[in-house]
Design a protein around this motif. Sequence first.
Motif, short mmCIF file in Angstrom:
data_model
loop_
_atom_site.label_atom_id
_atom_site.label_comp_id
_atom_site.label_asym_id
_atom_site.label_seq_id
_atom_site.Cartn_x
_atom_site.Cartn_y
_atom_site.Cartn_z
N ARG A 56 0.80 -1.14 0.10
CA ARG A 56 -0.10 -0.10 -0.20
C ARG A 56 1.04 1.19 0.04
N ALA A 57 0.45 2.08 -0.88
CA ALA A 57 1.39 3.28 -0.97
C ALA A 57 1.10 4.49 0.22
N GLU A 58 2.22 4.64 0.96
CA GLU A 58 1.81 5.64 1.94
C GLU A 58 2.53 6.85 1.90
N SER A 59 3.67 6.86 1.00
CA SER A 59 4.58 8.00 0.75
C SER A 59 5.16 7.90 -0.61
#
Length: 51
Positions: free
Chosen positions: A36-39
Amino acid sequence: MENRNIGCTVNECKHNNNGVHCCTLERIQIKCHTPRAESPECTDCASFTRR
Ligand code: SF4
């Protein structure tokens, strides 16, 4: 040749125009290398090609 709509400073990529810090491709593919892309660090340019 340069695409000023895609800014990039990855000088090691053969698609990079070092003079103006942008990509020379018309289209690039971006991918995520974490579940999951968080940054921004979770994403990569999949069009990178070593110079
Ligand atoms: S292909 Fe990706 S890494 Fe290479 S210059 Fe273009 S945006 Fe940068």
